[in-house]
Write a protein that holds these residues in place. Structure first.
Motif, PDB file in Angstrom:
ATOM      1  N   PRO A 218     -29.786 -65.461  -3.655  1.00 59.61           N
ATOM      2  CA  PRO A 218     -28.969 -65.982  -4.657  1.00 59.61           C
ATOM      3  C   PRO A 218     -29.520 -67.321  -5.169  1.00 59.61           C
ATOM      4  CG  PRO A 218     -28.026 -66.150  -2.474  1.00 59.61           C
ATOM      5  CD  PRO A 218     -29.354 -65.404  -2.115  1.00 59.61           C
ATOM      6  N   ASN A 219     -28.972 -67.451  -6.476  1.00 58.55           N
ATOM      7  CA  ASN A 219     -29.292 -68.665  -7.044  1.00 58.55           C
ATOM      8  C   ASN A 219     -27.948 -69.771  -6.793  1.00 58.55           C
ATOM      9  OD1 ASN A 219     -31.206 -67.985  -8.512  1.00 58.55           O
ATOM     10  ND2 ASN A 219     -30.084 -67.416 -10.394  1.00 58.55           N
ATOM     11  N   PHE A 220     -26.901 -69.329  -6.098  1.00 58.38           N
ATOM     12  CA  PHE A 220     -25.826 -70.019  -6.217  1.00 58.38           C
ATOM     13  C   PHE A 220     -24.675 -69.247  -5.000  1.00 58.38           C
ATOM     14  CE2 PHE A 220     -21.648 -72.021  -6.770  1.00 58.38           C
ATOM     15  CZ  PHE A 220     -21.945 -73.339  -6.426  1.00 58.38           C
ATOM     16  N   LYS A 221     -24.105 -70.027  -3.931  1.00 58.55           N
ATOM     17  CA  LYS A 221     -23.118 -69.295  -3.103  1.00 58.55           C
ATOM     18  C   LYS A 221     -21.705 -70.073  -3.307  1.00 58.55           C
ATOM     19  CE  LYS A 221     -26.522 -67.724   0.408  1.00 58.55           C
ATOM     20  NZ  LYS A 221     -26.995 -67.689   1.835  1.00 58.55           N
ATOM     21  N   TYR A 222     -20.822 -69.670  -3.422  1.00 65.40           N
ATOM     22  CA  TYR A 222     -19.623 -70.080  -3.507  1.00 65.40           C
ATOM     23  C   TYR A 222     -18.517 -69.805  -2.505  1.00 65.40           C
ATOM     24  CZ  TYR A 222     -15.331 -72.218  -5.958  1.00 65.40           C
ATOM     25  OH  TYR A 222     -14.199 -72.993  -6.240  1.00 65.40           O
ATOM     26  N   ASP A 223     -17.896 -70.708  -1.857  1.00 62.85           N
ATOM     27  CA  ASP A 223     -16.871 -70.730  -0.969  1.00 62.85           C
ATOM     28  C   ASP A 223     -17.394 -69.723   0.155  1.00 62.85           C
ATOM     29  OD1 ASP A 223     -14.977 -72.409  -1.959  1.00 62.85           O
ATOM     30  OD2 ASP A 223     -13.433 -70.813  -2.328  1.00 62.85           O
ATOM     31  N   VAL A 224     -18.606 -69.636   0.760  1.00 59.81           N
ATOM     32  CA  VAL A 224     -18.960 -69.067   2.015  1.00 59.81           C
ATOM     33  C   VAL A 224     -18.566 -69.477   3.106  1.00 59.81           C
ATOM     34  CG1 VAL A 224     -20.769 -67.975   3.122  1.00 59.81           C
ATOM     35  CG2 VAL A 224     -20.910 -68.213   0.726  1.00 59.81           C
ATOM     36  N   PRO A 225     -17.506 -68.910   3.916  1.00 58.28           N
ATOM     37  CA  PRO A 225     -16.668 -69.291   4.972  1.00 58.28           C
ATOM     38  C   PRO A 225     -17.800 -69.395   6.383  1.00 58.28           C
ATOM     39  CG  PRO A 225     -16.156 -67.199   4.977  1.00 58.28           C
ATOM     40  CD  PRO A 225     -17.126 -67.532   3.782  1.00 58.28           C
ATOM     41  N   THR A 226     -17.588 -70.209   7.313  1.00 54.30           N
ATOM     42  CA  THR A 226     -18.501 -70.184   8.653  1.00 54.30           C
ATOM     43  C   THR A 226     -17.485 -69.282   9.610  1.00 54.30           C
ATOM     44  OG1 THR A 226     -17.455 -72.118   9.407  1.00 54.30           O
ATOM     45  CG2 THR A 226     -19.585 -72.446   8.333  1.00 54.30           C
ATOM     46  N   LYS A 227     -16.449 -68.964   9.217  1.00 55.89           N
ATOM     47  CA  LYS A 227     -15.329 -68.569  10.200  1.00 55.89           C
ATOM     48  C   LYS A 227     -14.328 -67.969   9.478  1.00 55.89           C
ATOM     49  CE  LYS A 227     -13.850 -70.773  13.758  1.00 55.89           C
ATOM     50  NZ  LYS A 227     -14.342 -70.057  15.132  1.00 55.89           N
ATOM     51  N   VAL A 228     -13.972 -66.786   9.928  1.00 54.72           N
ATOM     52  CA  VAL A 228     -12.986 -65.772   9.417  1.00 54.72           C
ATOM     53  C   VAL A 228     -11.674 -65.694  10.506  1.00 54.72           C
ATOM     54  CG1 VAL A 228     -11.899 -63.937   8.049  1.00 54.72           C
ATOM     55  CG2 VAL A 228     -14.166 -64.586   7.783  1.00 54.72           C
ATOM     56  N   ALA A 229     -10.627 -66.671  10.704  1.00 54.14           N
ATOM     57  CA  ALA A 229      -9.836 -66.240  11.589  1.00 54.14           C
ATOM     58  C   ALA A 229      -9.096 -65.345  11.802  1.00 54.14           C
ATOM     59  CB  ALA A 229      -8.703 -67.920  11.584  1.00 54.14           C
ATOM     60  N   GLU A 230      -8.474 -64.881  13.140  1.00 57.72           N
ATOM     61  CA  GLU A 230      -7.694 -63.533  12.965  1.00 57.72           C
ATOM     62  C   GLU A 230      -6.621 -63.816  12.064  1.00 57.72           C
ATOM     63  OE1 GLU A 230      -5.054 -63.332  16.385  1.00 57.72           O
ATOM     64  OE2 GLU A 230      -5.483 -65.381  17.037  1.00 57.72           O
ATOM     65  N   ARG A 235     -12.571 -65.200   0.496  1.00 58.46           N
ATOM     66  CA  ARG A 235     -13.463 -64.551  -0.640  1.00 58.46           C
ATOM     67  C   ARG A 235     -14.338 -65.333  -0.877  1.00 58.46           C
ATOM     68  NH1 ARG A 235      -9.965 -63.851  -4.614  1.00 58.46           N
ATOM     69  NH2 ARG A 235     -10.747 -62.027  -5.723  1.00 58.46           N
ATOM     70  N   MET A 236     -15.610 -65.020  -1.513  1.00 57.21           N
ATOM     71  CA  MET A 236     -16.720 -65.914  -1.864  1.00 57.21           C
ATOM     72  C   MET A 236     -17.354 -65.107  -2.887  1.00 57.21           C
ATOM     73  SD  MET A 236     -18.795 -64.519   1.420  1.00 57.21           S
ATOM     74  CE  MET A 236     -17.259 -64.308   2.187  1.00 57.21           C
ATOM     75  N   VAL A 237     -18.347 -66.050  -3.570  1.00 53.28           N
ATOM     76  CA  VAL A 237     -19.182 -65.334  -4.737  1.00 53.28           C
ATOM     77  C   VAL A 237     -20.669 -65.702  -4.644  1.00 53.28           C
ATOM     78  CG1 VAL A 237     -19.462 -65.379  -7.545  1.00 53.28           C
ATOM     79  CG2 VAL A 237     -17.161 -65.840  -6.410  1.00 53.28           C
ATOM     80  N   TYR A 238     -21.463 -64.667  -4.729  1.00 53.11           N
ATOM     81  CA  TYR A 238     -22.865 -64.967  -4.692  1.00 53.11           C
ATOM     82  C   TYR A 238     -23.408 -64.613  -6.183  1.00 53.11           C
ATOM     83  CZ  TYR A 238     -23.723 -64.899   0.506  1.00 53.11           C
ATOM     84  OH  TYR A 238     -23.734 -65.325   1.859  1.00 53.11           O
ATOM     85  N   VAL A 239     -24.170 -65.635  -6.437  1.00 54.53           N
ATOM     86  CA  VAL A 239     -24.588 -65.590  -7.910  1.00 54.53           C
ATOM     87  C   VAL A 239     -26.274 -65.106  -7.971  1.00 54.53           C
ATOM     88  CG1 VAL A 239     -25.155 -66.751 -10.134  1.00 54.53           C
ATOM     89  CG2 VAL A 239     -23.247 -67.416  -8.686  1.00 54.53           C
TER      90      VAL A 239
END
Length: 277
Positions: A218-230, A235-239
């Motif tokens: 990807p050229n850019f990643k937006y709002d990629v989390p390190t954890k998704v709680a129970e 939601r995120m975006v890969y460019v």
């Protein structure tokens, strides 16, 4: 897509709107029975509506001066159009069962401004230019905008042990593909994200068919989390740089859990890649 929120380009354009051109927006009426044609003084580079009940189509492959608007019953929204010379046009769009006008010839004087700055002698052009040539600025605003939209490309998801990986949308903009991705944790245990990888892969055809896998960086990643709680959703975006696929290939999204085994592979048909929104 969503009410008063506009295309990411408008975030740039709003800084450069000329005061003498900021007149009240005109309303264009449309329905689902006829095409309403809008003819612009320069070819259309980009056009987008603010709600799913409006559709604005134009030729993305070959530059043309006109676009077609259709509408379904629903709330009024907005239409933003950017010409190849950077001129910006913005209108309110509304559904009407009976149409009095089917063709609009848009003069240059209706432009509300320009996408790129017009520097004056006394402006700090260096600082402004640095700000708006930094592509990160555009990526962040356009990705943020995409996360507000309800537009979907289809029902594409895979689940495992309470973890659901979904590809909600693929949007083409400025020679790049924006992948809107959702991770939902329906389990009672937090999900620690190790990585999410996107690659192209050859479909298996027979026992002797070799499997080719090519990572798409990807050229850019937006709002990629390190954890998704129970019980949470992220939601995120890969460019990614624009690409297309032949019929024997597909895209694979690989979600990997850190210190865990809830790993997911989501396969996406080439038809979604070759026909983005």
């Amino acid at each position: 897509m969503k009410n008063s929120i506009l295309l990411g380009s408008l975030f740039l354009a709003s800084f450069f709107m000329e005061a003498q051109n900021t007149a009240p927006l005109d309303t264009i009426f449309a329905n689902d029975q006829k095409n309403v044609a809008l003819f612009f003084p320069n070819p259309i580079r980009q056009g987008i509506t603010g709600a799913d009940n409006f559709v604005f189509t134009y030729n993305r492959e070959k530059e043309q001066f006109f676009g077609l608007l259709q509408a379904k019953p629903g709330k009024a929204s907005n239409l933003l159009v950017i010409n190849t010379n950077g001129s910006i046009f913005s209108y309110i769009v509304s559904y009407r069962e009976q149409l009095e006008k089917l063709n609009y010839f848009v003069p240059q004087s209706e432009s509300i401004g320009f996408e790129q700055p017009k520097f004056t002698e006394g402006s700090d052009s260096t600082n402004i230019a640095n700000l708006f040539t930094d592509k990160t600025f555009y990526y962040e605003r356009f990705c943020s905008y995409l996360l507000t939209r309800k537009q979907r490309i289809g029902s594409i998801q895979k689940r495992k042990n309470g973890i659901i990986l979904s590809l909600e949308n693929i949007v083409f903009d400025k020679e790049e593909l924006y992948f809107v991705i959702k991770i939902q944790n329906k389990s009672s245990l937090d999900y620690d994200l190790n990585f999410l990888d996107i690659s192209t892969q050859t479909r298996k055809q027979g026992k002797k068919k070799s499997l080719q896998r090519i990572s798409q960086f990807p050229n850019f990643k937006y709002d990629v989390p390190t954890k998704v709680a129970e019980k949470q959703i992220k939601r995120m975006v890969y460019v990614l740089p624009k690409f297309s696929l032949s019929n024997d290939k597909m895209v694979v999204l690989k979600l990997n859990e850190k210190n865990g085994e809830r790993n997911i592979k989501l396969k996406v048909s080439n038809k979604y890649i070759n026909n983005p929104n």
